[in-house]
Design an enzyme around this catalytic site. Sequence first.
Site, mmCIF file in Angstrom:
data_model
loop_
_atom_site.group_PDB
_atom_site.id
_atom_site.type_symbol
_atom_site.label_atom_id
_atom_site.label_comp_id
_atom_site.label_asym_id
_atom_site.label_seq_id
_atom_site.Cartn_x
_atom_site.Cartn_y
_atom_site.Cartn_z
ATOM 1 N N SER A 97 -0.656 -8.730 -2.108
ATOM 2 C CA SER A 97 0.892 -7.858 -2.660
ATOM 3 C C SER A 97 1.320 -9.416 -3.503
ATOM 4 C CB SER A 97 1.989 -8.040 -1.662
ATOM 5 O OG SER A 97 2.680 -7.352 -2.451
ATOM 6 N N ASP A 135 0.049 -6.287 -7.129
ATOM 7 C CA ASP A 135 -1.143 -5.639 -7.204
ATOM 8 C C ASP A 135 0.167 -3.988 -7.302
ATOM 9 O OD1 ASP A 135 1.239 -5.973 -4.815
ATOM 10 O OD2 ASP A 135 0.040 -3.912 -3.457
ATOM 11 N N ASP A 156 2.905 -2.638 -6.451
ATOM 12 C CA ASP A 156 2.815 -0.883 -5.934
ATOM 13 C C ASP A 156 5.049 -1.687 -6.536
ATOM 14 O OD1 ASP A 156 3.118 -3.687 -4.176
ATOM 15 O OD2 ASP A 156 3.022 -2.776 -2.213
HETATM 16 MG MG MG Z 1 2.585 -5.402 -3.725
#
Ligand code: MG
Length: 437
Positions: A92, A232, A234
């Site tokens: 992440s 990443d 998200d």
């Molecule tokens: Mg992330």
Amino acid sequence: MFGTSGVRGPVGEEVTATLAVSIGRAVATAGADRVVVGRDARESGEFLAAAAAAGVREAGADVIDLGLASTPAVARSVAWRDADAGIMITASHNPPEDNGIKLWTPSGQAFDADRRAEIESIIAEDGYSLAAWDESGGEETWGGAVDRHAEALADAVDVARPLEVVVDVGNGVGQVTARALAELGCSVTTLNGQPDGAFPGRPSEPTEETLEALCAHMEATGADLGVAHDGDADRMVAVDETGTFVPKDVLLALFARGEVAEGTTVAAPVDTSLCVDDAIAPAGASVVRTKVGDVYVAEEAAKPETVFGGEPSGAWIWPDETLCPDGPLAACKLAALVGTDGALSKQVASIETYPLRRASIEVDGKGAVMERVAAAVTDRYDEVETIDGVRAETDTGWILIRASGTQPLIRVTAEARERADADDLFAEAKALVAGAR
Ligand code: MG
């Protein structure tokens, strides 16, 4: 081994190819027949993804290799490719020396506590069911995850007027945002667009401090909207047309207000600001609070009455699309709001925010202290929730008292609509902790 964010830590110490093989084997042993595997831009991702895939195949399941892809693209590919599970190799927003492994279900949700425990116990007991020599799984490559994601984004959103948008990808794997926004008619400038797991452009976590360049660019150009992702993708955070970072609680309130109707709910963790409740109350909607962590927000967002879920870390969930926090989708949704409702700075100003107080108090034996705090809070206030720490609501605001997950600390938060009430609640909350030590 697994936290709610999967396994994460330094490569070569906590995160190794051996661990990736074990997790791959365990996912297949636990019943998956078809597994998608993707990775972010970290250099170690290549061998960790190969190791996870090897473990899956060794235990008899088929692998679909997605290559470089964002976490939401991998999570959504589980259903798109009719697979049973997804393995994402990512740490992440952590620094470059880390990597990690996170597991996904077909609904786009991360593996829950039960499924994580099952994987852990298979690994701990060495309980793999490995396939016979002629029954190992196959592997195919699918380079279509990013295309499919771009299509899904363009289908989900309309942008009513052409906007100028600046996308700071942070050298991560969120390039699809620029592509989808261009397809939606926006003129897009990209910062730090090259995937590079050393994160040369800025630290991977997008915060007010790490996004100085984006803020300066926005201020200089007066573009309509700036968005930024973590490694990443998200997560998504935003900068308005004046170059000002949008507070994440306010972003949560804006997204929530854009989705709610009478009788619907919004999922958000226990530490979410009252500004979200007040932004959606006029529409007849309410906030349902969850434990802190996007995994818990996603669980609540799976309920039919929930139209949106948000975590002030920058994780935003539209359950009609996917239960995975989808940063590129959030960027497109925000562009749609700006296209329809006008300048982002004005929308931000339309959300009333309140004084918030926070402190961390050092304690010995935080578990026992928290038990006494919970009893005292329950005694003193009428509306008390103990989903995560202890949270009490009053007519004027709320308090939250919660133990730190990793440090010998108890964190105290108080928020109220009036300054004096925030001070009072904060003093009461601190006194309750002091009395319980
Ligand atoms: Mg992330």
